[in-house]
Design an enzyme around this catalytic site. Structure first.
Site, PDB file in Angstrom:
ATOM      1  N   ASP A 113       0.794  -1.234   0.000  1.00  0.00           N
ATOM      2  CA  ASP A 113       0.000   0.000   0.000  1.00  0.00           C
ATOM      3  C   ASP A 113       0.826   1.283   0.000  1.00  0.00           C
ATOM      4  O   ASP A 113       0.291   2.366   0.256  1.00  0.00           O
ATOM      5  CB  ASP A 113      -0.957   0.010   1.202  1.00  0.00           C
ATOM      6  CG  ASP A 113      -2.102  -0.972   1.015  1.00  0.00           C
ATOM      7  OD1 ASP A 113      -2.627  -1.053  -0.107  1.00  0.00           O
ATOM      8  OD2 ASP A 113      -2.454  -1.659   1.989  1.00  0.00           O
ATOM      9  N   ASP A 173      -6.425  -3.728  -6.597  1.00  0.00           N
ATOM     10  CA  ASP A 173      -6.108  -2.435  -5.980  1.00  0.00           C
ATOM     11  C   ASP A 173      -4.640  -2.052  -6.183  1.00  0.00           C
ATOM     12  O   ASP A 173      -4.283  -0.874  -6.215  1.00  0.00           O
ATOM     13  CB  ASP A 173      -6.378  -2.443  -4.468  1.00  0.00           C
ATOM     14  CG  ASP A 173      -7.559  -3.275  -4.036  1.00  0.00           C
ATOM     15  OD1 ASP A 173      -7.896  -4.243  -4.743  1.00  0.00           O
ATOM     16  OD2 ASP A 173      -8.128  -2.984  -2.980  1.00  0.00           O
TER      17      ASP A 173
HETATM   18  N1  GLY Z   1      -7.468  -1.138  -1.110  1.00  0.00           N
HETATM   19  C1  GLY Z   1      -8.478  -1.599  -0.262  1.00  0.00           C
HETATM   20  C2  GLY Z   1      -9.838  -1.191  -0.657  1.00  0.00           C
HETATM   21  O1  GLY Z   1     -10.089  -0.701  -1.730  1.00  0.00           O
HETATM   22  O2  GLY Z   1     -10.716  -1.370   0.158  1.00  0.00           O
END
Ligand code: GLY
Length: 389
Positions: A113, A173
Site C-alpha cells: 500500500d 487495488d
Molecule cells: N485497497 C483496499 C480497498 O479498496 O478497500
C-alpha cells in the site's frame, strides 16, 4: 449577437462541470468540513500519538488510524487538494503537518500500500511544492515497495496477511501503487521501478480479467512456477462477482499506466473496463454503484460513493487520451454532479467528512454506508481534474 452566442457555447463546452457544479462554493464547503475535521482529530486521538489520520466513523465516533494503515495518506492528500484549489498557505501548513506523520512508512516493506500512503500524501505535496525532501521520501518508498516484486510471478505481492488462504496474493487495488514506481523512475532515471510497474500491469492484465473485462479481486500465485493458484474475492460479494471499487481501481490504474508508458494496450484495457462499468445493467441511474455489481439484493444493497469518485477521477484522465473524450468527460461530470448534489454530508456534521455512503467491506460487515477518507480524496481529485476539462 452571433459573437455572444459563439462565446456562450464555448464557455459552456469548456466549463461543462462548472456549469453544473459551482466549484468555488463546493470547495468553500469542503474547507468548512475540513476545519471541522481538524478540530475533531485531536479530540479523537485521546493521547494515542500513533493515530495520525482520520479514516471513517465507527460506532458514532471518529476513527483514526496509524500511518501503517493503507488509508493514512488520504487525509493529507485532501489537505493538499484544498491548498491546490485555494492557494491558501494555511492549507499547505496543515498538509505538511499531516504528511510528515506518514514519513516512517518509507521503509515499511510489509505491505503493497506504499503508493496509497506515500504517493497520495508526499507525491501530491511534491507535485505542488517541489520540496526536495519529499522527492527523497518518494524514491526511498519506491525502493521499499520494489522489494515486494517477484520476477517469477511478475507482480508485487499485495498482502502478507491471510497466509493460510493465499501464498502470494495480488489484488486489483495494487494497480494504484504503480504510480509511485513510475514517478520514481522519472525522478531518478533508474528504469528498474518502471520495469517492475510494467511487469505488474502486464501480469495483472493477463490474469485478473474475465472476458467481459470485469476483474477478480485477489489472484493467488505459485511463486515456484508463477502459475495462478486461485481467483478469489475478499471485499466483493463472491469470487465470481464484480466488486465495484475493484473495477474502479482497474479503470484508474490502467489509465494512469497509459499516462506513463503510452502503451496502447493499457488505453484499450482502460476503455474496456470503462465500458463494463458504465454499460452495466445494474449501474444505478445516478452512476454511484452498489458495492458490488452482482450483489444479490440490488436495489437494496449499499452504494459505494468511493468507487464512484475513483471512477469519475479516472474518466477525466481517460478523456484526455481517448477518441471517446466527450463521452468520458460528460459521464465524469454527471458522477461528480450527483455526488455533489446527493451524497455530501451537511456542513458541520459527520466529523467533517465530505462524502457519505461509501462501503469498505460488506462481506465482513465493516464500514458499510459510511464516510471514508478515500472517497473524499478521489472526489476532490475529480473536481480538480474536471475543473480544467
Ligand atoms: N485497497 C483496499 C480497498 O479498496 O478497500
Amino acid at each position: 449577437m452571433r459573437l455572444l452566442g459563439t462565446l456562450a457555447a464555448g464557455v459552456l463546452l469548456h466549463g461543462a462541470l462548472q456549469a453544473q457544479v459551482k466549484l468555488p462554493a463546493v470547495f468553500a464547503d469542503a474547507e468548512k468540513q475540513t476545519e471541522v475535521m481538524l478540530k475533531a482529530v485531536p479530540e479523537a486521538r485521546e493521547g494515542k500519538a500513533d493515530l495520525v489520520s482520520p479514516r471513517t466513523i465507527e460506532n458514532g465516533k471518529l476513527k483514526l488510524v496509524a500511518s501503517r494503515d493503507w488509508t493514512s495518506g488520504f487525509f493529507p492528500g485532501v489537505l493538499w487538494f484544498l491548498y491546490e484549489y485555494t492557494g491558501k498557505s494555511e492549507w499547505q501548513t496543515q498538509a505538511r503537518a499531516y504528511t510528515a506523520n506518514i514519513e516512517r512508512e518509507k521503509t515499511n516493506a510489509g505491505t503493497h500500500d506504499m503508493g496509497f500512503k506515500v504517493y497520495c500524501s508526499f507525491g501530491t505535496g511534491y507535485r505542488l511544492t517541489n520540496d526536495a525532501a519529499y522527492r527523497d521520501i518518494i524514491i526511498q518508498s519506491a525502493k521499499t515497495l520494489s522489494t515486494r516484486f517477484n520476477p517469477k510471478v511478475g507482480c508485487l505481492r499485495s498482502w502478507d496477511h491471510h497466509k493460510e488462504v493465499w501464498g502470494f496474493p495480488v489484488i486489483i487495488d495494487n494497480m494504484m501503487n504503480l504510480e509511485l514506481l513510475f514517478e520514481a523512475t522519472k525522478l531518478t532515471g533508474d528504469s528498474s521501478f518502471y520495469k517492475i510497474a510494467v511487469a505488474h500491469a502486464n501480469t495483472t492484465m493477463k490474469n485478473h480479467f474475465r472476458p467481459d473485462f470485469s476483474s477478480f479481486h485477489v489472484i493467488d500465485y505459485d511463486t515456484v512456477t508463477g502459475a495462478v493458484v486461485k481467483k478469489n474475492t475478499h471485499q466483493g460479494y463472491s469470487h465470481e462477482s464484480a466488486w465495484s471499487r475493484g473495477q474502479a481501481w482497474g479503470l484508474y490504474g490502467y489509465t494512469m499506466c497509459y499516462r506513463y508508458t503510452k502503451d496502447p494496450a493499457y488505453l484499450r484495457q482502460a476503455e474496456q473496463i470503462a465500458a463494463f462499468i458504465l454499460k452495466h445493467p445494474r449501474m444505478p441511474k445516478d452512476l454511484v454503484p452498489y458495492y458490488d455489481f452482482d450483489a444479490p439484493g440490488i436495489p437494496n444493497e449499499p452504494r459505494d460513493a468511493s468507487a464512484a469518485a475513483v471512477i469519475a477521477s479516472g474518466l477525466y484522465e481517460l478523456s484526455g487520451y481517448s477518441q471517446q473524450a466527450k463521452y468520458y468527460r460528460n459521464t465524469a461530470n454527471k458522477i461528480v454532479t450527483n455526488l455533489t448534489k446527493s451524497y455530501r454530508s451537511p456542513i458541520g456534521e459527520d466529523f467533517g467528512f465530505i462524502l457519505l455512503h461509501s462501503t469498505g467491506s460488506k462481506p465482513s460487515n465493516s464500514e458499510v454506508d459510511v464516510p471514508l477518507n478515500y472517497a473524499d480524496y478521489y472526489y476532490l481529485e475529480a473536481l480538480l481534474r474536471g475543473k480544467n476539462k
